[in-house]
Design an enzyme around this catalytic site. Sequence first.
Site, PDB file in Angstrom:
ATOM      1  N   PRO A   2     110.274  54.563 102.618  1.00 31.55           N
ATOM      2  CA  PRO A   2     109.493  55.101 101.524  1.00 31.55           C
ATOM      3  C   PRO A   2     108.717  54.030 100.793  1.00 31.55           C
ATOM      4  O   PRO A   2     109.277  53.059 100.299  1.00 31.55           O
ATOM      5  CB  PRO A   2     110.548  55.735 100.618  1.00 31.55           C
ATOM      6  N   GLU A   3     107.435  54.250 100.748  1.00 29.24           N
ATOM      7  CA  GLU A   3     106.552  53.416  99.954  1.00 29.24           C
ATOM      8  C   GLU A   3     106.114  54.289  98.777  1.00 29.24           C
ATOM      9  O   GLU A   3     106.666  55.367  98.577  1.00 29.24           O
ATOM     10  CB  GLU A   3     105.355  52.954 100.803  1.00 29.24           C
ATOM     11  N   LYS A  69     108.276  51.165  94.146  1.00 30.52           N
ATOM     12  CA  LYS A  69     109.075  51.994  95.052  1.00 30.52           C
ATOM     13  C   LYS A  69     110.394  52.407  94.417  1.00 30.52           C
ATOM     14  O   LYS A  69     111.270  52.948  95.104  1.00 30.52           O
ATOM     15  CB  LYS A  69     109.344  51.224  96.355  1.00 30.52           C
ATOM     16  N   ARG A 118     120.835  53.177 107.185  1.00 31.38           N
ATOM     17  CA  ARG A 118     120.998  51.721 107.316  1.00 31.38           C
ATOM     18  C   ARG A 118     121.670  51.048 106.126  1.00 31.38           C
ATOM     19  O   ARG A 118     121.923  49.846 106.162  1.00 31.38           O
ATOM     20  CB  ARG A 118     119.630  51.088 107.597  1.00 31.38           C
ATOM     21  N   ARG A 159      94.802  31.810  96.279  1.00 33.05           N
ATOM     22  CA  ARG A 159      95.996  32.004  97.097  1.00 33.05           C
ATOM     23  C   ARG A 159      95.627  31.749  98.567  1.00 33.05           C
ATOM     24  O   ARG A 159      94.673  32.324  99.083  1.00 33.05           O
ATOM     25  CB  ARG A 159      96.546  33.425  96.935  1.00 33.05           C
ATOM     26  N   ARG A 268     106.070  40.522 109.798  1.00 29.05           N
ATOM     27  CA  ARG A 268     105.835  41.962 109.825  1.00 29.05           C
ATOM     28  C   ARG A 268     104.725  42.286 110.811  1.00 29.05           C
ATOM     29  O   ARG A 268     103.677  41.635 110.793  1.00 29.05           O
ATOM     30  CB  ARG A 268     105.423  42.488 108.436  1.00 29.05           C
TER      31      ARG A 268
END
Length: 278
Positions: A2-3, A69, A118, A159, A268
């Site tokens: 879930p985002e 979240k 999980r 950045r 990722r």
Amino acid sequence: MPELPEVETIKRDLEKLLPGKIIRQIEVKDPTVLTGISPNGGPFRKVSADSFKKNVIGKHLSRFHRRGKYLIMEFSDQTALIFHLRMTGQLVVRQPSSRERIVFYFDEGLPLCFADTRRFGEIFFSCDWKKEPRINSLGVEPLNGSFTVNLLKEKLKDRSAKIHSLLLDQRIVAGIGNIYAAEALFLAGIRPNKTAGRLSKMEVEKLVNALKKVLNDSIEHRGYTMNSYLDANGQKGNTQEFALVYGKQGESCVNCGGKILRKVISGRGVAYCAVCQK
DNA sequence: CGGGGCTCCTGTGCGC
DNA sequence: TGCGCACAGGAGCCCC
């Protein structure tokens, strides 16, 4: 899993189903999802079922909130339970199955079930959720008016990290995960491994608009169900039917017909189109 | 500050 | 059908 859009969907569902109810009993089938705050601000998983119950049983549900979240269940005395579903957490009002980890019972109606295959998810009690370090340290809400081009440009300034990595950094923008980072970068035409500080003002503008669009569209489609995500009524979302790049590696780009590629950035996997994203 | 690697867990899907 | 491995929505920690 879930985002932001998924948590927002659950939040809106729960807001319709539960306010006014009183938690009468809690079944703690797996205490490891109950967390407290360790000295460094992170979770520690040694909260006893008894102390958890003592804090929560008898409380009146008043409102639900979402920050990034995190889902916040606020009680009428201003205390709250804060949930983070991590990868496989579910919050569903349903007849409990053997898979539930925590079940909240009310005077009547089906209970609220927290399941999490999980077990990365967490639930913690807070006397003042707005002051919780984990809530406070979150970055801007991308669907708020305060999420502007100037603000994001300033955050990305100087950045040297890749833009994809910084989109996943909850301290910059709250609520974005791997699905919506990939989708927004595709819509904005930006390569995920582009150095964040090198984005032009126009690129940042496209990115801000793309993020708002993919998040709003996904809320409209009730979230992305890959495997485990369900809304609070136990229904799957539909966003996966509209995804353009996430999970589409090897398929054709809807824009140019070229092949969608996948690469790993800071651990990722990200799918992207090398032609459409510069 | 950036990022690689590892950790917390369990399940699924793929190649052989 | 079975086995082993890669990988999965997240995120914190250590280390270079």
